[in-house]
Design an enzyme around this catalytic site. Structure first.
Site, PDB file in Angstrom:
ATOM      1  N   HIS A  41     -23.760 -27.683 -21.974  1.00  0.00           N
ATOM      2  CA  HIS A  41     -22.859 -26.811 -22.152  1.00  0.00           C
ATOM      3  C   HIS A  41     -21.748 -27.779 -21.546  1.00  0.00           C
ATOM      4  O   HIS A  41     -20.936 -29.027 -22.022  1.00  0.00           O
ATOM      5  CB  HIS A  41     -22.720 -26.094 -22.135  1.00  0.00           C
ATOM      6  CG  HIS A  41     -23.473 -25.392 -23.347  1.00  0.00           C
ATOM      7  ND1 HIS A  41     -23.411 -25.006 -24.474  1.00  0.00           N
ATOM      8  CD2 HIS A  41     -24.629 -24.640 -22.692  1.00  0.00           C
ATOM      9  CE1 HIS A  41     -24.820 -24.211 -24.651  1.00  0.00           C
ATOM     10  NE2 HIS A  41     -24.888 -24.236 -23.673  1.00  0.00           N
ATOM     11  N   ASP A  42     -21.067 -27.225 -19.966  1.00  0.00           N
ATOM     12  CA  ASP A  42     -20.445 -27.562 -19.186  1.00  0.00           C
ATOM     13  C   ASP A  42     -19.735 -29.369 -18.515  1.00  0.00           C
ATOM     14  O   ASP A  42     -18.541 -29.282 -19.202  1.00  0.00           O
ATOM     15  CB  ASP A  42     -20.229 -27.083 -18.160  1.00  0.00           C
ATOM     16  CG  ASP A  42     -20.293 -25.189 -17.558  1.00  0.00           C
ATOM     17  OD1 ASP A  42     -20.947 -24.779 -17.336  1.00  0.00           O
ATOM     18  OD2 ASP A  42     -19.789 -25.066 -19.211  1.00  0.00           O
TER      19      ASP A  42
ATOM     20  N   ASN B 120     -22.921 -17.073 -14.825  1.00  0.00           N
ATOM     21  CA  ASN B 120     -23.943 -17.398 -14.771  1.00  0.00           C
ATOM     22  C   ASN B 120     -24.930 -15.862 -14.125  1.00  0.00           C
ATOM     23  O   ASN B 120     -25.688 -15.772 -14.276  1.00  0.00           O
ATOM     24  CB  ASN B 120     -24.139 -18.703 -15.146  1.00  0.00           C
ATOM     25  CG  ASN B 120     -23.686 -19.621 -16.122  1.00  0.00           C
ATOM     26  OD1 ASN B 120     -23.879 -19.205 -17.011  1.00  0.00           O
ATOM     27  ND2 ASN B 120     -23.208 -20.290 -15.649  1.00  0.00           N
TER      28      ASN B 120
ATOM     29  N   PHE C 223     -20.176 -16.952 -24.505  1.00  0.00           N
ATOM     30  CA  PHE C 223     -20.985 -15.947 -23.262  1.00  0.00           C
ATOM     31  C   PHE C 223     -19.666 -16.501 -22.889  1.00  0.00           C
ATOM     32  O   PHE C 223     -19.856 -15.386 -21.725  1.00  0.00           O
ATOM     33  CB  PHE C 223     -21.946 -17.401 -22.294  1.00  0.00           C
ATOM     34  CG  PHE C 223     -22.427 -17.090 -20.861  1.00  0.00           C
ATOM     35  CD1 PHE C 223     -21.480 -16.920 -19.634  1.00  0.00           C
ATOM     36  CD2 PHE C 223     -23.062 -15.452 -20.716  1.00  0.00           C
ATOM     37  CE1 PHE C 223     -22.375 -16.853 -18.509  1.00  0.00           C
ATOM     38  CE2 PHE C 223     -23.090 -14.766 -19.986  1.00  0.00           C
ATOM     39  CZ  PHE C 223     -23.253 -15.538 -18.453  1.00  0.00           C
ATOM     40  N   ASN C 224     -18.950 -17.576 -21.908  1.00  0.00           N
ATOM     41  CA  ASN C 224     -17.890 -17.911 -21.038  1.00  0.00           C
ATOM     42  C   ASN C 224     -16.806 -17.016 -21.279  1.00  0.00           C
ATOM     43  O   ASN C 224     -15.876 -15.721 -21.000  1.00  0.00           O
ATOM     44  CB  ASN C 224     -17.386 -18.718 -21.046  1.00  0.00           C
ATOM     45  CG  ASN C 224     -17.693 -19.892 -20.031  1.00  0.00           C
ATOM     46  OD1 ASN C 224     -18.440 -18.974 -19.569  1.00  0.00           O
ATOM     47  ND2 ASN C 224     -18.039 -21.191 -20.460  1.00  0.00           N
TER      48      ASN C 224
ATOM     49  N   ASP D 193     -22.425 -26.102 -15.028  1.00  0.00           N
ATOM     50  CA  ASP D 193     -21.307 -26.708 -14.264  1.00  0.00           C
ATOM     51  C   ASP D 193     -21.325 -27.751 -12.609  1.00  0.00           C
ATOM     52  O   ASP D 193     -20.456 -28.361 -12.896  1.00  0.00           O
ATOM     53  CB  ASP D 193     -21.330 -25.329 -13.508  1.00  0.00           C
ATOM     54  CG  ASP D 193     -20.347 -23.616 -14.454  1.00  0.00           C
ATOM     55  OD1 ASP D 193     -21.965 -23.268 -14.937  1.00  0.00           O
ATOM     56  OD2 ASP D 193     -19.863 -23.188 -15.518  1.00  0.00           O
TER      57      ASP D 193
ATOM     58  N   ASP E 194     -18.422 -21.451 -13.050  1.00  0.00           N
ATOM     59  CA  ASP E 194     -19.200 -20.206 -12.818  1.00  0.00           C
ATOM     60  C   ASP E 194     -20.976 -20.900 -12.376  1.00  0.00           C
ATOM     61  O   ASP E 194     -22.178 -20.795 -12.895  1.00  0.00           O
ATOM     62  CB  ASP E 194     -19.651 -19.096 -12.778  1.00  0.00           C
ATOM     63  CG  ASP E 194     -19.979 -19.244 -14.891  1.00  0.00           C
ATOM     64  OD1 ASP E 194     -20.699 -19.060 -15.734  1.00  0.00           O
ATOM     65  OD2 ASP E 194     -19.704 -20.859 -15.098  1.00  0.00           O
TER      66      ASP E 194
ATOM     67  N   THR F 250     -14.799 -23.981 -16.522  1.00  0.00           N
ATOM     68  CA  THR F 250     -16.736 -24.178 -17.355  1.00  0.00           C
ATOM     69  C   THR F 250     -16.857 -22.589 -16.818  1.00  0.00           C
ATOM     70  O   THR F 250     -18.313 -22.836 -17.156  1.00  0.00           O
ATOM     71  CB  THR F 250     -17.151 -24.544 -16.917  1.00  0.00           C
ATOM     72  OG1 THR F 250     -17.144 -24.840 -15.353  1.00  0.00           O
ATOM     73  CG2 THR F 250     -16.723 -26.471 -17.004  1.00  0.00           C
TER      74      THR F 250
HETATM   75  O1  RIB Z   1     -22.208 -20.277 -23.395  1.00  0.00           O
HETATM   76  C1  RIB Z   1     -21.886 -21.429 -22.609  1.00  0.00           C
HETATM   77  C2  RIB Z   1     -21.359 -21.481 -20.995  1.00  0.00           C
HETATM   78  O2  RIB Z   1     -21.629 -20.271 -20.578  1.00  0.00           O
HETATM   79  C3  RIB Z   1     -21.368 -22.471 -20.646  1.00  0.00           C
HETATM   80  O3  RIB Z   1     -20.451 -22.759 -19.458  1.00  0.00           O
HETATM   81  C4  RIB Z   1     -22.593 -22.155 -18.828  1.00  0.00           C
HETATM   82  O4  RIB Z   1     -22.146 -22.854 -17.785  1.00  0.00           O
HETATM   83  C5  RIB Z   1     -21.961 -20.210 -19.429  1.00  0.00           C
HETATM   84  O5  RIB Z   1     -21.518 -20.352 -18.700  1.00  0.00           O
HETATM   85 CA    CA Z   2     -20.518 -22.066 -16.839  1.00  0.00          CA
END
Ligand code: RIB
Ligand code: CA
Length: 312
Positions: free
Chosen positions: A235-236, A34, A161-162, A9, A4, A120
């Protein structure tokens, strides 16, 4: 790759493309997360063009989640386009006509070798593919995903979040029996940018590195303000770093489930780190890693765009 984009990403996509001798990328699938599906899809196309690999097909997936409706991060973190910090040109390449879920099913079933999924974003597309045609389980090598947390959170006090965007999808994936590796916030909150690390990235001196520098500087500012961190968590890209150099990371096979109905804990990954439930492990959860090695790997990936190693 199912994603996303979102700046992190996009960096993960650049890392995958940087190693054509390691990864035969069957396609990139996008999901709402996102930012809207339209923007995540445009951003995937923009990233492939930045990488000089417009031959990689991009498929748009689900514009909302299994139960939750779509969710769009406020623009402070990802900017108006979803790739805040950069101004990449509008893509010339077009998204594929086939839906991402149908592509995933067809590509996985047709592949002569087992397919690894790098995930991701919210796991809606993956869950939909597993539900629509469970036969794909037999030809998936592993799903490696960024998401969840043992002791951290970032979208509610309990959840990451994901996972939070589509907890039902996670429940489908976590119970699928497919080999799973999770990179949670507990590791990504250690992968923090710094002025030195950002300058080393910028010093690579090609357009891909400049874009990565600008995106990380943009998210760093937001994250440091929002979470009071000593840098911006990356993160990703941890998913691609694990795929490229698993020796950088340490984890454990544990039992993980997903809280769906907690009044305050919906979307939380419930990780039985000490096997208190005496349940067979289903996910390899990473909790620690070599932070300098991670950032060195990102730089190695970016340098490859100047050496001709990244050929279409
Ligand atoms: O919590 C971080 C994740 O949430 C990452 O994948 C970022 O791109 C968002 O999608
Ligand atoms: Ca992401």
């Amino acid at each position: 790759m199912d994603c996303d984009p979102g700046q992190d990403d996009a960096i993960a996509i650049l890392m995958a493309i940087a190693f054509p001798e390691r990864f035969d990328i069957l396609g990139i699938t996008t999901v709402s997360g996102n930012v809207s599906l339209e923007k995540t899809t445009t951003n995937a196309l923009k990233t492939c063009e930045l990488a000089g690999r417009t031959d990689i097909p991009v498929y748009a997936g689900c514009s909302r989640h299994l139960v939750n409706d779509a969710f769009h991060m406020d623009e402070d973190l990802h900017g108006e386009t979803g790739l805040g910090g950069t101004e990449l040109p509008d893509p010339e390449t077009k998204v594929q006509k086939e839906h991402a879920v149908d592509f995933l099913i067809e590509a996985i079933l047709a592949s002569p070798k087992k397919v690894t999924l790098a995930v991701t974003g919210p796991q809606t597309n993956i869950a939909m593919a597993l539900i629509k045609d469970p036969r794909i389980k037999g030809n998936i090598e592993e799903i490696i995903f960024m998401g969840g947390a043992l002791e951290e959170s970032n979208i509610t006090p309990s959840a990451e979040f994901n996972m939070y965007l589509d907890p039902e999808a996670c429940r489908v994936v976590f119970t699928s029996g497919v080999k799973l590796t999770m990179l949670p916030l507990d590791i990504t909150h250690k992968l923090l940018t710094s002025k030195t690390r950002l300058e080393k990235i910028r010093a690579v001196g090609n357009k891909q590195a400049e874009a990565v520098y600008s995106m990380l500087a943009f998210t760093e500012e937001y994250d440091m303000k929002r979470y009071g961190m000593d840098g911006g968590p990356v993160h990703d890209p941890s998913v691609l770093a694990f795929m490229l150099k698993p020796e950088l990371f340490e984890g454990k096979d544990v039992y993980v489930t997903m809280d769906l109905n907690g009044e305050y804990t919906r979307g939380r990954t419930v990780i039985d780190w000490f096997d208190l439930t005496n349940t067979t492990p289903n996910i390899y959860v990473i909790r620690d890693g070599d932070v300098d090695g991670f950032f060195d790997l990102i730089i190695d990936c970016l340098k490859r765009y100047s050496t001709g190693a990244v050929a279409a």
